[in-house]
Design a protein around this motif. Structure first.
Motif, short mmCIF file in Angstrom:
data_model
loop_
_atom_site.label_atom_id
_atom_site.label_comp_id
_atom_site.label_asym_id
_atom_site.label_seq_id
_atom_site.Cartn_x
_atom_site.Cartn_y
_atom_site.Cartn_z
N GLU A 6 0.84 -1.19 0.00
CA GLU A 6 0.00 0.00 0.00
C GLU A 6 0.88 1.24 0.00
OE1 GLU A 6 -3.45 0.21 -0.02
OE2 GLU A 6 -3.31 -1.93 -0.45
N PRO A 7 0.41 2.33 -0.58
CA PRO A 7 1.21 3.56 -0.60
C PRO A 7 1.63 4.04 0.79
CG PRO A 7 -0.63 3.76 -2.10
CD PRO A 7 -0.81 2.46 -1.35
N ALA A 8 0.76 3.88 1.78
CA ALA A 8 1.11 4.30 3.14
C ALA A 8 2.26 3.45 3.67
CB ALA A 8 -0.10 4.19 4.05
N ASP A 9 2.22 2.15 3.40
CA ASP A 9 3.31 1.27 3.82
C ASP A 9 4.60 1.66 3.13
OD1 ASP A 9 1.50 -0.11 5.37
OD2 ASP A 9 1.23 -1.73 3.92
N THR A 10 4.50 1.99 1.86
CA THR A 10 5.69 2.37 1.10
C THR A 10 6.30 3.64 1.67
OG1 THR A 10 4.72 1.41 -0.89
CG2 THR A 10 6.52 2.93 -1.22
N GLU A 11 5.46 4.61 1.99
CA GLU A 11 5.97 5.87 2.54
C GLU A 11 6.62 5.63 3.90
OE1 GLU A 11 7.24 9.59 2.64
OE2 GLU A 11 6.31 8.60 0.92
N THR A 12 6.02 4.80 4.73
CA THR A 12 6.59 4.48 6.04
C THR A 12 7.96 3.81 5.87
OG1 THR A 12 4.39 4.17 6.98
CG2 THR A 12 6.22 3.19 8.18
N LEU A 13 8.05 2.88 4.93
CA LEU A 13 9.32 2.20 4.69
C LEU A 13 10.38 3.17 4.14
CD1 LEU A 13 8.05 -1.17 3.18
CD2 LEU A 13 9.11 -0.81 5.43
N ARG A 14 9.97 4.09 3.29
CA ARG A 14 10.92 5.09 2.78
C ARG A 14 11.46 5.97 3.90
NH1 ARG A 14 7.64 6.53 -2.51
NH2 ARG A 14 8.56 4.98 -3.89
N MET A 15 10.57 6.39 4.79
CA MET A 15 11.00 7.22 5.91
C MET A 15 11.95 6.45 6.81
SD MET A 15 7.44 9.25 6.74
CE MET A 15 7.99 9.72 8.35
N GLU A 16 11.63 5.19 7.08
CA GLU A 16 12.49 4.36 7.91
C GLU A 16 13.85 4.16 7.25
OE1 GLU A 16 12.56 -0.06 9.99
OE2 GLU A 16 10.75 0.60 8.96
N LEU A 17 13.85 3.94 5.94
CA LEU A 17 15.10 3.78 5.21
C LEU A 17 15.96 5.05 5.30
CD1 LEU A 17 16.98 2.22 3.30
CD2 LEU A 17 15.63 3.13 1.40
N ALA A 18 15.34 6.20 5.12
CA ALA A 18 16.08 7.47 5.20
C ALA A 18 16.66 7.65 6.60
CB ALA A 18 15.18 8.64 4.83
N ASP A 19 15.89 7.32 7.62
CA ASP A 19 16.36 7.44 9.00
C ASP A 19 17.54 6.51 9.26
OD1 ASP A 19 16.22 8.33 11.74
OD2 ASP A 19 15.23 6.42 12.24
N LEU A 20 17.43 5.27 8.79
CA LEU A 20 18.51 4.31 9.00
C LEU A 20 19.77 4.69 8.21
CD1 LEU A 20 16.48 0.98 8.99
CD2 LEU A 20 17.57 2.08 10.95
N GLN A 21 19.59 5.25 7.02
CA GLN A 21 20.76 5.71 6.26
C GLN A 21 21.46 6.85 6.98
OE1 GLN A 21 18.85 6.46 2.48
NE2 GLN A 21 19.74 4.61 1.58
N GLN A 22 20.68 7.75 7.55
CA GLN A 22 21.26 8.87 8.29
C GLN A 22 22.02 8.34 9.51
OE1 GLN A 22 18.39 11.67 9.76
NE2 GLN A 22 19.93 13.24 10.18
N LYS A 23 21.43 7.41 10.25
CA LYS A 23 22.11 6.82 11.41
C LYS A 23 23.39 6.12 11.00
CE LYS A 23 18.08 6.14 14.36
NZ LYS A 23 17.19 5.16 15.00
N CYS A 24 23.34 5.41 9.88
CA CYS A 24 24.52 4.70 9.38
C CYS A 24 25.62 5.70 9.05
CB CYS A 24 24.16 3.87 8.16
SG CYS A 24 25.56 2.94 7.49
N ASN A 25 25.26 6.79 8.39
CA ASN A 25 26.26 7.81 8.05
C ASN A 25 26.88 8.42 9.30
OD1 ASN A 25 25.91 7.44 5.31
ND2 ASN A 25 24.39 9.07 5.12
N LEU A 26 26.06 8.69 10.31
CA LEU A 26 26.58 9.24 11.56
C LEU A 26 27.53 8.25 12.24
CD1 LEU A 26 23.38 10.94 13.03
CD2 LEU A 26 25.42 12.08 12.14
N LEU A 27 27.16 6.99 12.25
CA LEU A 27 28.02 5.98 12.86
C LEU A 27 29.32 5.81 12.09
CD1 LEU A 27 25.36 3.31 13.86
CD2 LEU A 27 26.72 4.74 15.40
N MET A 28 29.27 5.91 10.77
CA MET A 28 30.49 5.82 9.96
C MET A 28 31.42 6.99 10.27
SD MET A 28 30.35 3.06 8.12
CE MET A 28 31.33 3.26 6.66
N GLU A 29 30.86 8.18 10.41
CA GLU A 29 31.67 9.35 10.76
C GLU A 29 32.27 9.20 12.15
OE1 GLU A 29 32.68 12.15 9.14
OE2 GLU A 29 31.93 11.10 7.37
#
Length: 103
Positions: free
Chosen positions: A58-81
């Motif tokens: 569903e589009p709502a599920d897709t948007e939730t997953l996109r937001m979660e992905l963006a959040d996890l990518q940001q956390k990963c970048n912070l941890l790499m730094e």
């Protein structure tokens, strides 16, 4: 003539396979549901996909997953730094393996 009968036999085997596995009944029921729709959908293929369960998330599920992905990518970048910074600080206190072997 023999080639025609061989291909006909393969067709019959394939038809029996589809019938035994329930494919024909499922497709028939979806097509009947489409036929019985009073307001025909603009895209019949989307209707069939939806009724076969291949419409996707569903589009709502897709948007939730996109937001979660963006959040996890940001956390990963912070941890790499942070990892890079800690390695640099560690290098100030411990010589690298190449320096230890040279001395």
């Amino acid at each position: 003539m023999a080639h025609y009968r061989a291909s006909e036999s393969k067709r019959e085997q394939f038809r029996r396979y589809l019938e035994k596995s329930g494919v024909l009944d499922t497709i028939t029921s979806v097509l009947v549901a489409l036929y019985e729709e009073t307001d025909k959908p603009n895209n019949a293929l989307d209707f069939i996909k939806l009724h076969l369960g291949a419409a996707g998330p569903e589009p709502a599920d897709t948007e939730t997953l996109r937001m979660e992905l963006a959040d996890l990518q940001q956390k990963c970048n912070l941890l790499m730094e942070e990892n890079k910074e800690l390695r640099n600080r560690l290098m100030q206190y411990e010589p690298s393996p190449e320096q230890g072997a040279a001395e």
